[in-house]
Write a protein that holds these residues in place. Structure first.
Motif, PDB file in Angstrom:
ATOM      1  N   GLN A 159       0.859  -1.176   0.000  1.00  0.00           N
ATOM      2  CA  GLN A 159       0.000   0.000   0.000  1.00  0.00           C
ATOM      3  C   GLN A 159       0.897   1.227   0.000  1.00  0.00           C
ATOM      4  N   THR A 192      -0.311  -1.295  -5.058  1.00  0.00           N
ATOM      5  CA  THR A 192      -1.115  -0.118  -5.373  1.00  0.00           C
ATOM      6  C   THR A 192      -0.738   0.409  -6.751  1.00  0.00           C
ATOM      7  N   THR A 251       0.984   4.028 -16.401  1.00  0.00           N
ATOM      8  CA  THR A 251       0.632   3.313 -15.181  1.00  0.00           C
ATOM      9  C   THR A 251       1.863   2.630 -14.611  1.00  0.00           C
ATOM     10  N   SER A 281      -4.926   8.625 -10.554  1.00  0.00           N
ATOM     11  CA  SER A 281      -5.909   7.725  -9.950  1.00  0.00           C
ATOM     12  C   SER A 281      -5.149   6.641  -9.209  1.00  0.00           C
ATOM     13  N   LYS A 282      -5.706   6.182  -8.121  1.00  0.00           N
ATOM     14  CA  LYS A 282      -5.044   5.226  -7.256  1.00  0.00           C
ATOM     15  C   LYS A 282      -5.962   4.038  -7.006  1.00  0.00           C
ATOM     16  N   GLN A 283      -5.431   2.842  -7.149  1.00  0.00           N
ATOM     17  CA  GLN A 283      -6.212   1.634  -6.926  1.00  0.00           C
ATOM     18  C   GLN A 283      -5.377   0.656  -6.101  1.00  0.00           C
ATOM     19  N   GLU A 284      -5.775   0.427  -4.872  1.00  0.00           N
ATOM     20  CA  GLU A 284      -5.043  -0.492  -4.008  1.00  0.00           C
ATOM     21  C   GLU A 284      -5.222  -1.930  -4.493  1.00  0.00           C
ATOM     22  N   TYR A 285      -4.124  -2.653  -4.512  1.00  0.00           N
ATOM     23  CA  TYR A 285      -4.107  -4.042  -4.973  1.00  0.00           C
ATOM     24  C   TYR A 285      -4.717  -4.154  -6.374  1.00  0.00           C
ATOM     25  N   GLY A 286      -4.367  -3.190  -7.231  1.00  0.00           N
ATOM     26  CA  GLY A 286      -4.982  -3.122  -8.555  1.00  0.00           C
ATOM     27  C   GLY A 286      -4.493  -4.170  -9.531  1.00  0.00           C
ATOM     28  N   ARG A 287      -3.262  -4.648  -9.348  1.00  0.00           N
ATOM     29  CA  ARG A 287      -2.733  -5.655 -10.261  1.00  0.00           C
ATOM     30  C   ARG A 287      -1.544  -6.343  -9.590  1.00  0.00           C
ATOM     31  N   ARG A 307      -2.284   5.635 -12.038  1.00  0.00           N
ATOM     32  CA  ARG A 307      -2.480   5.907 -13.461  1.00  0.00           C
ATOM     33  C   ARG A 307      -2.655   7.408 -13.632  1.00  0.00           C
TER      34      ARG A 307
END
Length: 327
Positions: free
Chosen positions: A14, A50, A64, A34-40, A53
Motif C-alpha cells: 500500500q 497499489t 501506469t 488515480s489510485k487503486q489499491e491491490y490493482g494488479r 495511473r
C-alpha cells in the motif's frame, strides 16, 4: 467482531505516491493520478500492489505503474519505465558497469518470498544499490551514457492498430499515432528481462554503440572470441587477471572463460572466451578499460589466427605470438 485479517495480504503493498522518473511523471505541473489499491500483480514478484495511473501531458498517453515499490527500490528503478533513477539507463547497462550480480529469483518459485525478505533490508534506505563501489572505468562509462534530461518523446501515444490495417476513419481526431509499426529487436521487450537486466535489446544497442565509439566494434570474423589486454601492472599474474575478469563479469559463468594467456615480459594478456556472445559481453563491460589493481589496462579485440591466404601464421614463440596476434 471485526473480520480476521488475511495473512496473505501481510506482504501486499500500500502506498500514497509512486516511485517515478522525471520523464514518466511528465511536464504537467498539475498532474492528477488515480489510485487503486491491490490493482494488479507486480510484473516481477507477482504480489498485488497499489497501481497509479495518470496523464503526463497534453497529447501523451496515459501511463501506469507496472511493478511494486519493493522491487523498484531493490533495483533503484522507475515503477513504470524500469530505467535507473540515477542515470536513466536500462538495468543491464548499469549492472554491467557496476559489476552487479543479479541474485533475485527469475522464476515463479520463491520470488514472492524473496521480495518479502528484501523489505526488511530496505528499511531506512532508498535502495540496496551502491554506485560508489564501481570502478573508475565503470563510473566513466555511466557518466558518458547517463541521460540527465527528461525524454518526453517516450510518453507519446501508442500506434493506431486500425491505421496499420488501413481501417482508421477518425483522421486527425484519432488519439493514437498514425505510423506503421516497426518490427525489430527493440520491439520485443518484456518486463522481467528489462527489470533483471538480461537479454535487453535496448541495453545491448546502447552498449554496442558505446563500445564501437571507443574502438571496440566487434570484428566481422565471428571466430574471434578473444580480447587483448595491454599495459597491465607489472605485478599482474595469470591468476590475478583471471580473478579480476570473473569479478568484472558477474553475469558470465567462469566456465565460459576458455583460457588466459599472460605474457609478463610484455605486460599483456589474452582472455579467450568459449563463444562470441560472451566475448562481446566482456567488450561492452570493458569499453572504458579493464581495471586491475590501481591501473587501467587497454582493451582490444584479437585478430584472426589465419593469414591472408587462410593458412595459420607461423609462431616463433609464445611472447611473439601474443603480441603479433593482437597488433
Amino acid at each position: 467482531m471485526p473480520p480476521k485479517a488475511d495473512i496473505n495480504k501481510a506482504g501486499w503493498e500500500q502506498s500514497d505516491f509512486p516511485i517515478l522518473c522525471e520523464t514518466c511523471l511528465g511536464d504537467n505541473a498539475f498532474v492528477r493520478m488515480s489510485k487503486q489499491e491491490y490493482g494488479r500483480s507486480c510484473g516481477t514478484c507477482a504480489r498485488p500492489f497499489t497501481v497509479f495511473r495518470w496523464n503526463p501531458g497534453t497529447g501523451m498517453r496515459y501511463k501506469t505503474t507496472v511493478i511494486c515499490q519493493t522491487c523498484a527500490k531493490i533495483k533503484n528503478v522507475c515503477q513504470t519505465c524500469l530505467l535507473d533513477l540515477e542515470y536513466g539507463l536500462p538495468t543491464q547497462v548499469r549492472d554491467t558497469a557496476l559489476a552487479v550480480e543479479n541474485d533475485a529469483p527469475t522464476s515463479e518459485i520463491n520470488r514472492e518470498y524473496y521480495a518479502q525478505n528484501m523489505e526488511s533490508r530496505l528499511e531506512g534506505s532508498k535502495s540496496l544499490l551502491d554506485s560508489n563501489r564501481a570502478s573508475s572505468a565503470g563510473k566513466e562509462m555511466l557518466k558518458q551514457l547517463a541521460r540527465t534530461d527528461p525524454y518526453y518523446k517516450r510518453n507519446r501515444a501508442h500506434l493506431c492498430s486500425f491505421y496499420a490495417k488501413g481501417e482508421c476513419n477518425r483522421g486527425s481526431d484519432c488519439p493514437y499515432r498514425h505510423e506503421m509499426p516497426v518490427n525489430n529487436e527493440l520491439s520485443k521487450q518484456n518486463i522481467p528481462d528489462r527489470y533483471h537486466g538480461r537479454n535487453d535489446p535496448v541495453a545491448h544497442k546502447i552498449m554496442s554503440t558505446h563500445a564501437s565509439t571507443l574502438g571496440l566494434a566487434p570484428p566481422e570474423d565471428k571466430s574471434i572470441t578473444s580480447l587483448f589486454l595491454s599495459s597491465l601492472p607489472s605485478m599482474a599474474t595469470e591468476d590475478s587477471i583471471r580473478t579480476r575478469v570473473v569479478q568484472s563479469l558477474p553475469s558470465v559463468p567462469p566456465s565460459q572463460i576458455k583460457s588466459i594467456v599472460h605474457v609478463a615480459k610484455s605486460r599483456c594478456a589474452f582472455v579467450n572466451f568459449k563463444d562470441r556472445e560472451t566475448a562481446e559481453t566482456a567488450a561492452h563491460a570493458w569499453a572504458n578499460g579493464f581495471e586491475i589493481g590501481e591501473e587501467t589496462a587497454t582493451v582490444k579485440w584479437g585478430r584472426s589466427k589465419g593469414g591472408s591466404n587462410g593458412k595459420p601464421k607461423p609462431v616463433a614463440s609464445s611472447s611473439e605470438f601474443a603480441v603479433s596476434y593482437a597488433l
